[in-house]
Design a protein around this motif. Structure first.
Motif, PDB file in Angstrom:
ATOM      1  N   VAL A 167     145.510  23.916  38.154  1.00 15.19           N
ATOM      2  CA  VAL A 167     145.522  22.508  37.726  1.00 15.19           C
ATOM      3  C   VAL A 167     144.774  21.652  38.731  1.00 15.19           C
ATOM      4  O   VAL A 167     143.975  20.774  38.358  1.00 15.19           O
ATOM      5  CB  VAL A 167     146.975  22.012  37.554  1.00 15.19           C
ATOM      6  CG1 VAL A 167     147.005  20.513  37.312  1.00 15.19           C
ATOM      7  CG2 VAL A 167     147.649  22.748  36.405  1.00 15.19           C
ATOM      8  N   ALA A 168     144.996  21.893  40.025  1.00 16.88           N
ATOM      9  CA  ALA A 168     144.322  21.105  41.058  1.00 16.88           C
ATOM     10  C   ALA A 168     142.805  21.272  40.972  1.00 16.88           C
ATOM     11  O   ALA A 168     142.058  20.295  41.091  1.00 16.88           O
ATOM     12  CB  ALA A 168     144.827  21.524  42.440  1.00 16.88           C
ATOM     13  N   PHE A 169     142.335  22.499  40.752  1.00 13.99           N
ATOM     14  CA  PHE A 169     140.893  22.751  40.698  1.00 13.99           C
ATOM     15  C   PHE A 169     140.244  21.998  39.544  1.00 13.99           C
ATOM     16  O   PHE A 169     139.238  21.301  39.725  1.00 13.99           O
ATOM     17  CB  PHE A 169     140.639  24.254  40.558  1.00 13.99           C
ATOM     18  CG  PHE A 169     139.187  24.624  40.532  1.00 13.99           C
ATOM     19  CD1 PHE A 169     138.505  24.884  41.706  1.00 13.99           C
ATOM     20  CD2 PHE A 169     138.493  24.710  39.332  1.00 13.99           C
ATOM     21  CE1 PHE A 169     137.157  25.218  41.699  1.00 13.99           C
ATOM     22  CE2 PHE A 169     137.153  25.042  39.302  1.00 13.99           C
ATOM     23  CZ  PHE A 169     136.483  25.300  40.495  1.00 13.99           C
ATOM     24  N   TYR A 170     140.801  22.137  38.354  1.00 13.58           N
ATOM     25  CA  TYR A 170     140.177  21.512  37.189  1.00 13.58           C
ATOM     26  C   TYR A 170     140.306  19.988  37.212  1.00 13.58           C
ATOM     27  O   TYR A 170     139.391  19.280  36.779  1.00 13.58           O
ATOM     28  CB  TYR A 170     140.780  22.081  35.902  1.00 13.58           C
ATOM     29  CG  TYR A 170     140.255  23.453  35.582  1.00 13.58           C
ATOM     30  CD1 TYR A 170     138.960  23.622  35.125  1.00 13.58           C
ATOM     31  CD2 TYR A 170     141.035  24.582  35.756  1.00 13.58           C
ATOM     32  CE1 TYR A 170     138.453  24.886  34.840  1.00 13.58           C
ATOM     33  CE2 TYR A 170     140.548  25.847  35.477  1.00 13.58           C
ATOM     34  CZ  TYR A 170     139.252  25.994  35.017  1.00 13.58           C
ATOM     35  OH  TYR A 170     138.754  27.244  34.750  1.00 13.58           O
ATOM     36  N   LEU A 171     141.437  19.471  37.705  1.00 11.04           N
ATOM     37  CA  LEU A 171     141.555  18.020  37.807  1.00 11.04           C
ATOM     38  C   LEU A 171     140.597  17.461  38.846  1.00 11.04           C
ATOM     39  O   LEU A 171     140.005  16.391  38.653  1.00 11.04           O
ATOM     40  CB  LEU A 171     142.997  17.637  38.154  1.00 11.04           C
ATOM     41  CG  LEU A 171     144.025  17.749  37.030  1.00 11.04           C
ATOM     42  CD1 LEU A 171     145.398  17.342  37.524  1.00 11.04           C
ATOM     43  CD2 LEU A 171     143.622  16.896  35.835  1.00 11.04           C
ATOM     44  N   MET A 172     140.439  18.172  39.944  1.00 13.91           N
ATOM     45  CA  MET A 172     139.502  17.727  40.967  1.00 13.91           C
ATOM     46  C   MET A 172     138.070  17.724  40.429  1.00 13.91           C
ATOM     47  O   MET A 172     137.279  16.826  40.724  1.00 13.91           O
ATOM     48  CB  MET A 172     139.613  18.629  42.203  1.00 13.91           C
ATOM     49  CG  MET A 172     139.121  18.003  43.494  1.00 13.91           C
ATOM     50  SD  MET A 172     139.215  19.173  44.906  1.00 13.91           S
ATOM     51  CE  MET A 172     140.973  19.516  44.932  1.00 13.91           C
ATOM     52  N   ARG A 173     137.752  18.714  39.622  1.00 14.60           N
ATOM     53  CA  ARG A 173     136.397  18.798  39.080  1.00 14.60           C
ATOM     54  C   ARG A 173     136.121  17.704  38.044  1.00 14.60           C
ATOM     55  O   ARG A 173     135.028  17.129  37.997  1.00 14.60           O
ATOM     56  CB  ARG A 173     136.181  20.171  38.446  1.00 14.60           C
ATOM     57  CG  ARG A 173     134.740  20.454  38.049  1.00 14.60           C
ATOM     58  CD  ARG A 173     134.639  21.700  37.210  1.00 14.60           C
ATOM     59  NE  ARG A 173     135.267  21.512  35.886  1.00 14.60           N
ATOM     60  CZ  ARG A 173     135.271  22.441  34.935  1.00 14.60           C
ATOM     61  NH1 ARG A 173     134.713  23.621  35.167  1.00 14.60           N
ATOM     62  NH2 ARG A 173     135.848  22.203  33.782  1.00 14.60           N
ATOM     63  N   ASP A 174     137.108  17.404  37.209  1.00 17.40           N
ATOM     64  CA  ASP A 174     136.897  16.504  36.075  1.00 17.40           C
ATOM     65  C   ASP A 174     137.593  15.154  36.253  1.00 17.40           C
ATOM     66  O   ASP A 174     137.792  14.439  35.266  1.00 17.40           O
ATOM     67  CB  ASP A 174     137.403  17.169  34.783  1.00 17.40           C
ATOM     68  CG  ASP A 174     136.710  18.481  34.497  1.00 17.40           C
ATOM     69  OD1 ASP A 174     135.530  18.601  34.868  1.00 17.40           O
ATOM     70  OD2 ASP A 174     137.344  19.382  33.917  1.00 17.40           O
TER      71      ASP A 174
END
Length: 354
Positions: A167-174
């Motif tokens: 979740v952290a990776f995708y939220l950080m990306r988008d």
């Protein structure tokens, strides 16, 4: 009709209520998403910096993610063994503390306050500590058997732990894309004012989350180093506890100095050591007030200490640990909207009477 016309308010109130009900109902599964969102929010400014320097968004997220992971692993490798050693030393001091309460403090209080003479019960600390550690081991084993005995429970626990970095990776990306999409969902008549308030809320959240975490960590390091220089045996535990407790105004100072003075007295039995401990916490308070808070947090949050305590207690009452985790950030954002609402009220005919 004005931009905040009455026809839009029922929809706005309905959306807010729906979000609140959803949070309350879904709180058992929200913890990995909240932790992931927190990590994503903390890492987004760093990714933006890398992106402005020409690095792709995905590569920037990967770099930030690896750096944060490396820092966390190094901190755990350094701090955990020391914490375990000092907690073990603290447990060994329990009999001495109890003996001092029984033989010194209680007789002094009784003699000076004219309290009827009584004694605390004698305790065989060797057997009692052994029993407690045995009970702790049994409780841990029972909990692990309960988790591993249920395939669904173990799978859910592993899934939640694995979900946080995803979740952290995708939220950080988008993050920027998601914020822009959410803003476009707001009625056009509100978008200009909402953009201003969201900008202020982001400033407040950034000041609180990033600033307050850095202040807590800095205070923990300052207290730990200062107590180590004095020679207090449990310096790391006492300093970090005081730093973490400083999320509530003045609580870290009160808890830290009281526990440190007690430990220093049992270790040294000298007034000079107590003065040095008090000096450590005085220096920490001065640095927090003059340097750390003005630079790292500033005065943009605007939460009164009583409001901080109330927010933490209310969050814990409503949603347990998850509520405590989100209480202060949510309160800080609410204060931004409350300030705007108060400004509009004071400019209205209802207030001015014109």
């Amino acid at each position: 009709m004005s931009p905040l016309g009455p026809r839009r308010w029922p929809w706005f109130v309905g959306v807010v209520l729906a979000i609140g009900v959803a949070f309350y109902v879904l709180q058992p599964i929200l913890l990995p998403f909240v932790l992931g969102a927190l990590i994503g929010y903390l890492g987004d400014p760093l990714v933006d910096i890398l992106e402005r320097r020409g690095m792709g968004r995905t590569w920037g997220v990967t770099v930030v993610f690896l750096v944060l992971t490396a820092v966390l692993v190094m901190a755990l490798l350094i701090a955990v063994p020391a914490l375990i050693h000092q907690v073990d030393a603290l447990v060994r001091k329990v009999p001495d503390i109890y003996r001092w309460l029984t033989d010194t403090l209680l007789p002094w209080v009784q003699a000076n306050l004219s309290i009827p003479v009584s004694r605390l019960p004698e305790i065989d600390w060797t057997s009692r500590l052994a029993e407690n550690w045995q009970s702790l081991g049994k409780a841990t084993a029972t909990t692990l058997r309960g988790i591993t005995g249920s395939g669904a429970g173990l799978l859910a626990w592993l899934f939640n732990m694995a979900l946080v970095p995803v979740v952290a990776f995708y939220l950080m990306r988008d993050w920027d894309v998601l914020m822009a999409k959410i803003l476009r969902m707001i009625p056009k008549a509100w978008q200009e004012n909402t953009t201003v308030m969201v900008g202020e809320a982001d400033e407040v959240l950034g000041a609180f989350i990033r600033g307050q975490l850095l202040v807590m960590l800095a205070l923990g390091v300052i207290y730990s180093i200062g107590l180590s220089l004095v020679g207090v045996q449990l310096a790391l535990v006492l300093g970090m506890v005081a730093g973490l407790a400083s999320i509530v105004p003045y609580l870290g100072f009160i808890v830290g100095i009281a526990s440190s003075l007690l430990v220093a007295w049992f270790q040294f039995h000298e007034p000079g050591a107590l003065l040095l401990v008090a000096l450590v916490f005085a220096i920490g308070q001065v640095l927090e007030s003059v340097v750390l808070t003005p630079i790292l947090v500033g005065d943009r949050i605007g939460l009164h200490p009583v409001a901080v305590i109330f927010a933490l207690m209310a969050g814990g009452q409503i949603a347990g640990f998850l509520g405590v985790l989100v209480a202060l950030p949510v309160s800080a954002v609410i204060m931004v909207f409350v300030r705007h609402a108060v400004a509009r009220y004071r400019a209205s005919e209802l207030y001015t009477g014109e």
